[in-house]
Design a protein around this motif. Structure first.
Motif, PDB file in Angstrom:
ATOM      1  N   ARG A  76      -1.841   4.457  -4.059  1.00 45.27           N
ATOM      2  CA  ARG A  76      -2.783   5.500  -4.397  1.00 45.27           C
ATOM      3  C   ARG A  76      -3.432   5.710  -5.907  1.00 45.27           C
ATOM      4  N   ASN A  77      -3.594   4.391  -6.366  1.00 51.78           N
ATOM      5  CA  ASN A  77      -4.065   3.997  -7.639  1.00 51.78           C
ATOM      6  C   ASN A  77      -5.730   4.345  -7.743  1.00 51.78           C
ATOM      7  N   SER A  78      -6.063   5.195  -8.364  1.00 52.62           N
ATOM      8  CA  SER A  78      -7.543   5.487  -8.196  1.00 52.62           C
ATOM      9  C   SER A  78      -8.466   4.734  -9.525  1.00 52.62           C
ATOM     10  N   SER A  79      -8.105   3.665  -9.849  1.00 57.91           N
ATOM     11  CA  SER A  79      -8.765   2.852 -10.693  1.00 57.91           C
ATOM     12  C   SER A  79     -10.219   2.580 -10.142  1.00 57.91           C
ATOM     13  N   ASN A  80     -11.327   2.795 -10.917  1.00 56.62           N
ATOM     14  CA  ASN A  80     -12.653   2.402 -10.237  1.00 56.62           C
ATOM     15  C   ASN A  80     -12.910   0.753 -10.354  1.00 56.62           C
ATOM     16  N   ILE A  81     -13.129   0.204  -9.705  1.00 59.73           N
ATOM     17  CA  ILE A  81     -13.454  -1.278  -9.499  1.00 59.73           C
ATOM     18  C   ILE A  81     -14.698  -1.714  -9.390  1.00 59.73           C
ATOM     19  N   ILE A  82     -15.014  -2.777 -10.254  1.00 58.40           N
ATOM     20  CA  ILE A  82     -16.251  -3.661 -10.228  1.00 58.40           C
ATOM     21  C   ILE A  82     -15.727  -5.129  -9.944  1.00 58.40           C
ATOM     22  N   PHE A  83     -16.226  -5.624  -8.636  1.00 60.02           N
ATOM     23  CA  PHE A  83     -15.666  -6.623  -8.438  1.00 60.02           C
ATOM     24  C   PHE A  83     -16.877  -7.817  -9.376  1.00 60.02           C
ATOM     25  N   LEU A  84     -15.957  -8.842  -9.875  1.00 60.28           N
ATOM     26  CA  LEU A  84     -17.069  -9.854 -10.401  1.00 60.28           C
ATOM     27  C   LEU A  84     -16.884 -11.304  -9.952  1.00 60.28           C
ATOM     28  N   THR A  85     -17.532 -11.932  -9.351  1.00 56.82           N
ATOM     29  CA  THR A  85     -17.369 -13.141  -8.656  1.00 56.82           C
ATOM     30  C   THR A  85     -18.560 -14.082  -8.396  1.00 56.82           C
ATOM     31  N   ASN A  86     -18.512 -15.362  -7.996  1.00 57.57           N
ATOM     32  CA  ASN A  86     -19.270 -16.120  -7.684  1.00 57.57           C
ATOM     33  C   ASN A  86     -19.595 -16.427  -6.047  1.00 57.57           C
ATOM     34  N   HIS A  87     -18.677 -15.911  -5.477  1.00 53.35           N
ATOM     35  CA  HIS A  87     -18.465 -16.167  -3.876  1.00 53.35           C
ATOM     36  C   HIS A  87     -19.071 -14.845  -3.184  1.00 53.35           C
ATOM     37  N   ASP A  88     -20.107 -14.839  -2.790  1.00 51.39           N
ATOM     38  CA  ASP A  88     -20.918 -13.946  -2.016  1.00 51.39           C
ATOM     39  C   ASP A  88     -20.269 -13.657  -0.610  1.00 51.39           C
ATOM     40  N   THR A  89     -19.375 -14.672  -0.091  1.00 48.68           N
ATOM     41  CA  THR A  89     -18.904 -14.683   1.188  1.00 48.68           C
ATOM     42  C   THR A  89     -17.781 -13.326   1.551  1.00 48.68           C
TER      43      THR A  89
END
Length: 142
Positions: A76-89
């Motif tokens: 129940r952790n409500s950290s707001n996530i922004i994913f950063l990656t080179n892998h669109d899959t």
């Protein structure tokens, strides 16, 4: 309000470039902030802390960013996530509750758009954190 930001990427160079980019942007926005760096998903999960903004790599050794997101949701952790990656899959598996974006590592500039959205939402909602507890100003009774 001070914004607590975490960056989790197992690539040392990428993590430090991202740190410098976010630090420069937050100073430009004239927003109080602190940034905590993590070199693995395990290290991040051990902290058991909620961040206003969590910038998370998807592909990491042992525990992936997707796994981190799921474990945070279970806690129940409500950290707001922004994913950063080179892998669109992995985009389909990346989204879910508290996930704001999926940004390609080659385009940090897009990251600022989502940082702005999170900052604006938090300021409008009047969300405050103290000792890892979250308070919403409209719910506080005097």
């Amino acid at each position: 309000m001070k914004f607590h930001i975490a960056i989790c990427d197992d690539d040392f160079q990428q993590r430090n470039l991202l740190y410098m980019f976010v630090e420069k942007y937050m100073k430009y926005k004239n927003v109080l902030f602190d940034i905590t760096l993590f070199s693995s998903g395990e290290e991040l999960l051990e902290m058991n802390k909620t961040y206003d903004i969590l910038i998370l790599d998807i592909i990491m050794s042992k525990v992936s960013g997707i796994d981190v997101k799921e474990k945070l949701f279970e806690k129940r952790n409500s950290s707001n996530i922004i994913f950063l990656t080179n892998h669109d899959t992995y985009i389909k598996n990346a989204f879910g509750k508290y996930v704001y974006a999926y940004v390609n590592k080659k385009d940090y500039q897009v990251l600022t758009k989502f940082i702005d959205i999170i900052i604006k939402e938090k300021l409008e909602k009047g969300i405050y954190k103290m000792n890892n507890s979250i308070f919403i100003s409209s719910e506080i009774k005097l």
